[in-house]
Design a protein around this motif. Structure first.
Motif, PDB file in Angstrom:
ATOM      1  N   VAL A 146      -5.508   1.720   2.321  1.00 56.03           N
ATOM      2  CA  VAL A 146      -4.971   0.394   2.600  1.00 56.03           C
ATOM      3  C   VAL A 146      -5.798  -0.336   3.655  1.00 56.03           C
ATOM      4  N   LEU A 169      -6.085  -0.500  -4.461  1.00 55.10           N
ATOM      5  CA  LEU A 169      -5.444   0.517  -3.635  1.00 55.10           C
ATOM      6  C   LEU A 169      -5.473   1.896  -4.302  1.00 55.10           C
ATOM      7  N   GLY A 211       0.823  -1.206   0.000  1.00 54.00           N
ATOM      8  CA  GLY A 211       0.000   0.000   0.000  1.00 54.00           C
ATOM      9  C   GLY A 211       0.853   1.250   0.000  1.00 54.00           C
TER      10      GLY A 211
END
Length: 276
Positions: free
Chosen positions: A230, A225, A161
């Protein structure tokens, strides 16, 4: 809603390759090496293509970190399935990971909204209810293994992320570098065990679908993402539990009790609260 659609497709791929891993007789790093070897030519071609286009950027070094985390996860997962039951290891590993991600992301993403915490609570409760709390107490080994896998999942989720959103890593070379580096590292580690490598090559038919489904599953997560945080993606990935339970019912002929249905419904509700 885009993130939810991507995560649903990812859940189908993820549950499929986890079932295939569970059904295979191979449970060590050599099989992880074989799965990476299957997609190595494509990864090398993508790296060359990305290099010619000048789109490597930060993907080369952030992909190496991702490789270390994903390799640890893959080996831990195989060991867990070799020693524990799929129906215990899988839901625990998927249900606990979003909690770890949500808590670990607080320092840079701030305190999550009440809706996010509500979704986390529903997801965790749903996972625990699925097979009954007493069942998990009786299966301490599977629970411990599931927690180990969840920790690995949380680690690579947080790093990936960060790489996608903060470092601006390009998705294609990022995945390609991670795969090529994994082959290099595992080849070095397993070089003294050449007999084991030669033996595992005979299982290439089992490796092909896993090698295809694994990057497809996680590529969809990385795309998600781009549309959600995240923490939200980590919670949304718990849809894997639902798809995995259905696959366990259909493929492994596992029992789907009323308690498990209630748990699955609770997990879906928690995911929908956070992602919609």
């Amino acid at each position: 809603m885009i993130a939810l659609g991507l995560l649903t497709a990812s859940a189908c791929c993820h549950a499929a390759w986890n079932l295939l891993v569970k059904k295979t007789s191979q449970t060590g790093p050599a099989f992880v090496w074989l799965c990476g070897l299957v997609t190595l030519p494509l990864s090398v071609a993508l790296l060359i293509w990305s290099g010619l286009r000048g789109s490597l950027g930060s993907a080369w070094w952030s992909g190496l970190v991702s490789m270390l985390l994903h390799t640890t996860y893959a080996v831990t997962l195989q060991k867990a399935y070799g020693a524990g039951e799929f129906s215990t290891v899988y839901p625990v590993s998927r249900g606990v990971a979003p909690v770890l991600v949500t808590v670990a992301a607080i320092p840079w993403q701030g305190w999550p909204a009440a809706k996010a915490w509500g979704g986390v609570v529903l997801v965790v409760c749903g996972v625990l209810v699925m097979d009954g709390l007493r069942r998990y107490r009786r299966m301490a080994l599977g629970l411990g293994l599931g927690l180990a896998v969840a920790t690995c999942t949380a680690a690579y989720t947080l790093w990936d992320g960060f790489a996608m959103t903060s470092l601006g890593a390009n998705l294609v070379p990022y995945l390609a570098i991670a795969n090529v580096a994994q082959i290099v590292v595992l080849s070095t580690i397993l070089a003294p065990r050449r007999g084991e490598l030669r033996a595992v090559l005979g299982h290439w038919r089992q490796a092909i679908p896993i090698a295809i489904l694994t990057p497809a599953s996680y590529g969809l997560v990385l795309l998600a993402l781009s549309f959600a945080s995240v923490g939200t993606v980590a919670i949304g990935r718990t849809l894997n539990v639902v798809v995995g339970a259905v696959a366990g019912l259909v493929v492994l002929r596992e029992r789907l009790s009323l308690t498990r249905i209630a748990g699955l419904t609770t997990v879906v509700a928690g995911v929908l609260i956070v992602t919609t």
